[in-house]
Design an enzyme around this catalytic site. Sequence first.
Site, short mmCIF file in Angstrom:
data_model
loop_
_atom_site.label_atom_id
_atom_site.label_comp_id
_atom_site.label_asym_id
_atom_site.label_seq_id
_atom_site.Cartn_x
_atom_site.Cartn_y
_atom_site.Cartn_z
N GLY A 9 0.77 -1.08 0.05
CA GLY A 9 -0.33 -0.29 0.09
C GLY A 9 0.79 1.28 -0.30
O GLY A 9 0.41 2.25 0.76
N TYR A 35 -15.00 -4.87 9.77
CA TYR A 35 -14.09 -3.89 9.03
C TYR A 35 -13.41 -4.79 10.52
O TYR A 35 -11.87 -4.98 10.44
CB TYR A 35 -14.13 -2.75 9.28
#
Length: 278
Positions: free
Chosen positions: A12, A167
């Site tokens: 990322g 999440y």
Amino acid sequence: MNLQGKTLFITGASRGIGLAIARRAAADGANIVIVAKTAEPDPRLPGTIYSAAEEIRAAGGHPLPLQVDIRDEAQVLDAVQRAVLTFGGIDILVNNASAISLTDTEHTPMKRYDLMNGINARGTFLCTQACLPELKKSAAAGRNAHVLTLSPPLSMKTHWFAPHTAYTMAKYGMSMCTLGHAGELRKYGIAVNSLWPRTAIATAALQMIPGVDLGACRKPEILADAAWLVLTSDAAEARNSGNFHIDDELLAAHGQTDLERYSVTPGTTRFVPDFFVD
């Protein structure tokens, strides 16, 4: 101790926190393997592996941009091999890539559940597993091998789960990797830690979440500076592994208590708090 000549494999790393950590390491002259999916510009999320490479090179580092979906084992293994062919090994893994959906159970499609768990929990485990042979070589050579994961302290409290169970499960999966791998890899001299912000961090991804006041956030550089402190600590010392660091606490422990330069809006005293910090 600094990161000169070290090779960092950062997931990322095309934007946001991952890129900020990469730039900070690049300032020491580090090699940066940019592991991310974005190769073509996206107007919603600026930044590609190639624009990140330009920033890293400008900061003094040596980039290797690689388009990788960390859910794909073959792609991750190929990226590790290319990193080794280019730089000779891997000294540090930064598990930064993450997906988010702040939705309750009724409004979380299973496709989104699979995406979050595939990137967050499975991706962190896979990248650690894939980099492990090189990290072991680095540690054996005295090159201060580290794994750093951008994930929160584990707090089994209902209020961190109830609003967005999927999440939280996915994010805590990353932290559970830290908990387990710190113990598992200690015998090799590899330090494994997590790092998490106390406040919301102003990134392009955060802009996509409705209602967040970016002016009441901190810049990604606070995590970059905190990560640098972790990654330059002595991996062989037991106290430097198995920690769930909070950015401002870590900086304060190293004498950095004036955090004004990290404020998006100068003079801010009331910041948007991040999740999972009690």
